[in-house]
Write an enzyme that holds these catalytic residues in place. Structure first.
Site, PDB file in Angstrom:
ATOM      1  N   GLY A 229       0.920  -0.900   0.027  1.00 12.20           N
ATOM      2  CA  GLY A 229      -0.113  -0.143   0.056  1.00 12.20           C
ATOM      3  C   GLY A 229       0.865   1.228  -0.032  1.00 12.20           C
ATOM      4  N   LEU A 230       1.213   1.777  -1.075  1.00 13.79           N
ATOM      5  CA  LEU A 230       1.990   2.789  -1.251  1.00 13.79           C
ATOM      6  C   LEU A 230       1.121   4.332  -0.975  1.00 13.79           C
ATOM      7  CD1 LEU A 230       4.367   2.446  -4.410  1.00 13.79           C
ATOM      8  CD2 LEU A 230       4.916   2.529  -1.848  1.00 13.79           C
ATOM      9  N   SER A 231       1.408   4.867   0.026  1.00 11.24           N
ATOM     10  CA  SER A 231       0.730   6.013   0.440  1.00 11.24           C
ATOM     11  C   SER A 231       1.070   7.322  -0.186  1.00 11.24           C
ATOM     12  CB  SER A 231       0.442   6.025   2.137  1.00 11.24           C
ATOM     13  OG  SER A 231       1.646   6.210   2.575  1.00 11.24           O
TER      14      SER A 231
ATOM     15  N   ASP B 200       7.268   5.926   4.800  1.00  8.36           N
ATOM     16  CA  ASP B 200       7.426   4.804   5.397  1.00  8.36           C
ATOM     17  C   ASP B 200       6.954   3.725   4.371  1.00  8.36           C
ATOM     18  OD1 ASP B 200       8.122   5.933   7.836  1.00  8.36           O
ATOM     19  OD2 ASP B 200       5.869   6.142   8.311  1.00  8.36           O
ATOM     20  N   SER B 201       6.116   3.889   3.669  1.00 11.21           N
ATOM     21  CA  SER B 201       5.610   2.859   2.863  1.00 11.21           C
ATOM     22  C   SER B 201       6.480   2.682   1.520  1.00 11.21           C
ATOM     23  CB  SER B 201       4.266   2.904   2.091  1.00 11.21           C
ATOM     24  OG  SER B 201       4.004   4.293   1.540  1.00 11.21           O
TER      25      SER B 201
ATOM     26  N   CYS C 173     -10.063   1.991   9.789  1.00 11.44           N
ATOM     27  CA  CYS C 173      -9.494   1.986   8.619  1.00 11.44           C
ATOM     28  C   CYS C 173      -8.446   0.562   8.179  1.00 11.44           C
ATOM     29  CB  CYS C 173      -8.788   3.256   7.910  1.00 11.44           C
ATOM     30  SG  CYS C 173      -8.010   3.142   6.377  1.00 11.44           S
TER      31      CYS C 173
ATOM     32  N   CYS D 294      -7.106   8.777   8.084  1.00  9.17           N
ATOM     33  CA  CYS D 294      -6.231   7.978   7.342  1.00  9.17           C
ATOM     34  C   CYS D 294      -6.588   8.213   5.896  1.00  9.17           C
ATOM     35  CB  CYS D 294      -6.265   6.536   7.957  1.00  9.17           C
ATOM     36  SG  CYS D 294      -7.123   5.044   7.044  1.00  9.17           S
TER      37      CYS D 294
END
Length: 395
Positions: free
Chosen positions: A7-9, A13-14, A100, A200
């Site tokens: 899950g690339l946000s 971090d991701s 979420c 989120c």
């Protein structure tokens, strides 16, 4: 090669999670979740989804992994936003981030990932996953992240064994500075990017305005209750059972205008939460006013001066039977059983010594020290050492 969907946000971090997985030899696919359309309530220059999805795309290109955007805004509205409104209407304070993860990232999103042939779903959460054997079967553990300052296991406190079995948390063994260092070394566009705040994956949302679209303003009174009021006198009560005592200790004080004085007006009790200090707009008190109770029925808010006001503290809380969730299903308590644990009632709170008491109608969490601002609708999590073993909705 096992396939992992990350899950690339659009955050650091991701991004680093995706990089580490690729280094470990996984086949990595980047997916960006679009969860929100209504720009009228986001503070638009504070991380709108467009900028984030663009950053996620650039990271995917840099790492040489396939990338796509999935639009989950319909499911997000139904499972998160509508739930939040109904909770606020009941005078409870929901935690959208925990939901979420349970309902979107590790459910709707995970199903999409699995349909793409993924073996795992990975996120940029600061937590770790362990695996032990119980009665010959694998049992997955949710462990705290190494970085005490960033441990995010609380936000995953509602995950199931099935969800955990397919989850990976690549940065759980790292600290935030280490993550930023890796991103800088790899020249990822997100290396210096500020951490996002707010709901989120929505970005910064003006929550009161957001709620006001659905919940009509309704003028009501703000009351102040004096700390020396006899309502707080701890009378010596003889209890017939432990359950009776816990019920007493976890029950909210029933405030009425008789025990208080009017100090101001507000636009709707459902906009406010226990322990809140901002947004009351009442001056002239020696110490800041904190909300000790809201009454949705009478549309009243009760406050007290200072963060040590006795109205803020309780020794126990209750979770109804249908809201109890054990990640470690093998440790679930049976009726009449107790367990010594560490517990927290909000993210970033230090873990507190507590005892769980299971009864037929639910579970009591009794704290060694009284806790400030125990809030209905929020999640309580319980832990053994660095493992989060279960959680529940505070009732």
């Amino acid at each position: 090669m096992k396939r992992v969907v990350v899950g690339l946000s659009g955050g650091v971090d991701s991004s680093v999670a995706a990089y580490l997985l690729k280094e470990q030899g996984y086949e990595v696919i980047g997916l960006f979740m679009k969860n929100w359309h209504d720009d009228s309530v986001t503070i638009s220059n504070e991380c709108p989804w467009l900028e984030d999805s663009n950053d996620a795309l650039l990271v995917a290109q840099k790492l040489g992994i396939p990338f796509q955007t999935v639009d989950l805004s319909e499911q997000y509205k139904e499972k998160i936003v509508d739930y939040m409104f109904s909770e606020y209407e009941k005078g409870r304070t929901p935690n959208p981030d925990v939901l979420c993860n349970r309902e979107i990232k590790f459910d709707v999103f995970m199903k999409i990932a699995l349909s793409l042939g993924a073996d795992y779903v990975a996120t940029g959460h600061y937590c770790r996953k362990g695996e032990i054997e119980v009665d010959g079967d694998p049992m997955y553990q949710l462990l705290a992240g190494i970085d005490d300052n960033k441990d995010q296991s609380y936000f995953l406190c509602q995950l199931s064994q099935e969800q955990l079995s397919k989850a990976l948390f690549p940065i759980g063994e790292l600290t935030k500075p280490q993550v930023r260092e890796i991103a800088a070394k790899m020249e990822l566009i997100t290396a210096e990017k500020k951490d996002s705040q707010g709901l989120c994956f929505i970005g910064k949302v003006r929550l009161p305005e957001f709620l006001q679209q659905q919940l009509q303003p309704k003028e009501g009174l703000i009351f102040e209750v004096d700390a020396t009021n006899e309502i707080y006198d701890k009378k010596e009560i003889q209890f017939n059972s432990v359950e009776e005592q816990l019920k007493f200790e976890s029950t909210n004080i029933k405030y009425t205008p008789v025990v208080a004085k009017v100090v101001g007006k507000h636009q709707g009790a459902h906009y406010f939460t226990i322990g809140q200090r901002k947004g009351l707009n009442v001056g002239g008190t020696k110490e800041a006013l904190f909300i000790v109770a809201t009454d949705i029925e009478t549309n009243s808010i009760y406050t007290g001066q200072g963060h040590t006001h006795p109205g803020l503290f309780k020794k126990a809380l209750f979770v109804t039977q249908d809201e109890i969730h054990w990640i470690r299903t093998d440790l679930a308590l049976k009726n009449g059983e107790t367990m010594s644990v560490k517990a927290r009632i909000r993210y970033r709170q230090e873990l507190q010594n507590a005892t769980l008491h299971q009864f037929e109608n639910g579970l009591y969490v009794a704290f060694e020290q009284p806790q400030s601002a125990i809030t209905e609708g929020q999640f309580v999590s319980w832990h053994l050492n660095d493992e989060l073993i279960g959680s529940g909705v505070i009732s």
